[in-house]
Design a protein around this motif. Structure first.
Motif, PDB file in Angstrom:
ATOM      1  N   GLU A  34       0.830  -1.210   0.000  1.00 34.81           N
ATOM      2  CA  GLU A  34       0.000   0.000   0.000  1.00 34.81           C
ATOM      3  C   GLU A  34       0.853   1.245   0.000  1.00 34.81           C
ATOM      4  O   GLU A  34       0.560   2.222  -0.668  1.00 34.81           O
ATOM      5  N   GLU A  79       3.667  -6.556   4.785  1.00 35.30           N
ATOM      6  CA  GLU A  79       2.216  -6.484   5.020  1.00 35.30           C
ATOM      7  C   GLU A  79       1.562  -7.852   4.827  1.00 35.30           C
ATOM      8  O   GLU A  79       2.051  -8.659   4.059  1.00 35.30           O
ATOM      9  N   ASN A  80       0.422  -8.052   5.511  1.00 33.34           N
ATOM     10  CA  ASN A  80      -0.317  -9.310   5.324  1.00 33.34           C
ATOM     11  C   ASN A  80      -0.770  -9.445   3.876  1.00 33.34           C
ATOM     12  O   ASN A  80      -1.219  -8.471   3.279  1.00 33.34           O
ATOM     13  N   VAL A  82      -3.541 -10.383   1.372  1.00 34.42           N
ATOM     14  CA  VAL A  82      -4.998 -10.562   1.374  1.00 34.42           C
ATOM     15  C   VAL A  82      -5.371 -11.167   0.022  1.00 34.42           C
ATOM     16  O   VAL A  82      -5.049 -10.610  -1.023  1.00 34.42           O
ATOM     17  N   ARG A  84      -8.054 -12.296  -2.720  1.00 31.30           N
ATOM     18  CA  ARG A  84      -9.421 -11.939  -3.142  1.00 31.30           C
ATOM     19  C   ARG A  84      -9.953 -12.976  -4.114  1.00 31.30           C
ATOM     20  O   ARG A  84      -9.317 -13.275  -5.118  1.00 31.30           O
ATOM     21  N   THR A  89     -12.640 -12.029   0.802  1.00 31.80           N
ATOM     22  CA  THR A  89     -11.232 -11.730   1.064  1.00 31.80           C
ATOM     23  C   THR A  89     -10.745 -12.667   2.161  1.00 31.80           C
ATOM     24  O   THR A  89     -11.477 -12.948   3.106  1.00 31.80           O
ATOM     25  N   ASP A  92      -7.693 -10.609   5.784  1.00 31.84           N
ATOM     26  CA  ASP A  92      -7.935  -9.294   6.398  1.00 31.84           C
ATOM     27  C   ASP A  92      -8.785  -9.489   7.663  1.00 31.84           C
ATOM     28  O   ASP A  92      -8.858 -10.588   8.209  1.00 31.84           O
ATOM     29  N   ALA A  93      -9.453  -8.447   8.123  1.00 36.47           N
ATOM     30  CA  ALA A  93     -10.158  -8.543   9.411  1.00 36.47           C
ATOM     31  C   ALA A  93     -11.288  -9.574   9.385  1.00 36.47           C
ATOM     32  O   ALA A  93     -11.618 -10.169  10.408  1.00 36.47           O
ATOM     33  N   GLU A  94     -11.857  -9.784   8.204  1.00 35.75           N
ATOM     34  CA  GLU A  94     -12.983 -10.714   8.134  1.00 35.75           C
ATOM     35  C   GLU A  94     -12.488 -12.165   8.086  1.00 35.75           C
ATOM     36  O   GLU A  94     -11.602 -12.489   7.305  1.00 35.75           O
ATOM     37  N   ASP A 293      -6.817 -16.880  10.424  1.00 37.22           N
ATOM     38  CA  ASP A 293      -7.626 -16.070   9.505  1.00 37.22           C
ATOM     39  C   ASP A 293      -8.903 -16.781   9.098  1.00 37.22           C
ATOM     40  O   ASP A 293      -9.686 -16.241   8.309  1.00 37.22           O
ATOM     41  N   ARG A 335     -11.722  -9.186  15.163  1.00 34.55           N
ATOM     42  CA  ARG A 335     -12.022  -9.722  13.844  1.00 34.55           C
ATOM     43  C   ARG A 335     -13.539  -9.840  13.682  1.00 34.55           C
ATOM     44  O   ARG A 335     -14.288  -9.663  14.631  1.00 34.55           O
TER      45      ARG A 335
END
Ligand code: PEP
Ligand code: MN
Length: 337
Positions: A34, A79-80, A82, A84, A89, A92-94, A293, A335
């Motif tokens: 990012e 970075e993690n 993710v 898709r 996803t 990520d948080a979900e 996750d 999460r």
């Protein structure tokens, strides 16, 4: 080594540097995060090349990667990752819940299981068409016929499909059907298969081998990543120890450890991890608390009649209760389910 670019460096500058490295005979892997881009440089370690890179104005620093898993490691990709798949996803948080029967037995059983797990909140249906059975006399799976049923169930329910591939010869047909290709524990070090999955650009769920160390597991992921497929999900499913009460020993300490070492998403399979349906709810909660996750859970409409892994399969009612209870655990670690 990796070349870390200054934050906000443009594509043109990155290309200028990768062209230069390629001319010197190095392979490059670009990881665009990012905030900054990192260039993974593959080839002989040479101090003078590192110094030349560091002298360039767009370069923040050059780091030599000490771990053997170069692309799977956090040094390369802080970075993690993710992944898709459609609007799903992973990483990520979900949290992602994959659930379903061990094996596809017939179309009715598959549809019944799929509808039940969907209703309880699963986004991905797990079900094996090709089954790696310890005994050649056990049910071996419906193979191609099973893939057909999976295609029909996806159409009917909208669930994504994760299903196991057994060898490189059937990889393409499994990849055509699966949204996520599962590599089973017994195949974790089937390097020809891993190479093939690096070539086929479909997300891969890589289970930990029956007695694989964490480094061996990450090196297996490295095979897929180094083929250019960056969508790898790791799955802890227990390892073999001296303890006979459980089918395997579910190594939950691997979850925070692997997440420190690697940027790849990690999910946990408490069904194979314990072999006992009565332990699955507690270990599912523990897995989420440990930072997983997501989960992969075996659910069968009638576990007592299952052709494989009945003793570790939840009933649809038990699975519904569990997903409800997991919401609170997820919230407590920041999460969402
Ligand atoms: C499975 O998921 O049904 C399976 C065979 O798992 P594992 O490879 O972890 O034994
Ligand atoms: Mn199973």
């Amino acid at each position: 080594m990796i070349v870390v670019m200054n934050p906000g460096t443009g594509e043109k500058e990155v290309t200028r540097i990768t062209d230069k490295l390629k001319k010197m005979g190095y392979g490059v892997h670009i990881s665009a995060g990012e905030s900054r881009t990192i260039i993974g440089v593959i080839g002989q370690r040479r101090e003078e090349v590192a110094q030349a890179m560091e002298a360039m104005p767009e370069v923040e620093k050059v780091v030599f990667i000490s771990r053997p898993f170069k692309l799977a490691g956090r040094e390369y990709h802080p970075e993690n990752t993710v992944i898709r798949i459609g609007d799903l996803t992973i990483g990520d948080a979900e949290l992602v819940i994959m659930a379903g029967p061990c094996a596809i037995e017939n179309e009715e059983q598959l549809i019944e299981a799929a509808e039940a797990v969907k209703k309880a909140g699963a986004r991905v249906l797990r079900a094996g068409a090709f089954k790696p059975r310890t005994s050649p006399y056990s049910f071996q799976g419906l193979e191609q016929q099973g893939l057909k049923f999976l295609n029909r169930v996806r159409e009917k329910t909208g669930l994504l499909i994760v299903t196991e591939v057994m060898d490189q010869f059937t990889a393409e047909e499994v990849a055509e059907c699966a949204d996520i290709i599962q590599v089973g524990a017994r195949n974790m070090q089937n390097f020809y298969l891993l190479r093939e999955l690096g070539r086929l650009r479909k997300p891969v769920l890589l289970k930990r081998g029956l007695s694989a160390t964490i480094e061996e597991w990450l090196m297996a992921a490295e095979y897929i990543l180094s083929g250019g497929n960056y969508d790898v999900i790791l799955c802890e499913r227990g390892i073999r120890t001296f303890e006979p009460y459980t089918r395997n020993t579910l190594d939950l300490s691997s979850v925070p450890l692997v997440k420190q070492l690697s940027h790849l998403p990690v999910i946990v399979d408490p069904s194979h991890g314990t072999g006992l349906s009565g332990l699955v709810p507690a270990m599912s909660k523990a897995a989420l608390a440990a930072g997983a996750d997501g989960l992969m859970i075996e659910v069968h409409p009638n576990p007592q009649e299952a052709l494989s892994d009945g003793p570790q399969s939840l009933t649809p009612a038990q699975f519904r209760t569990l997903t409800r209870e997991l919401k609170g655990v997820a919230l407590s670690v920041g999460r969402l389910i």
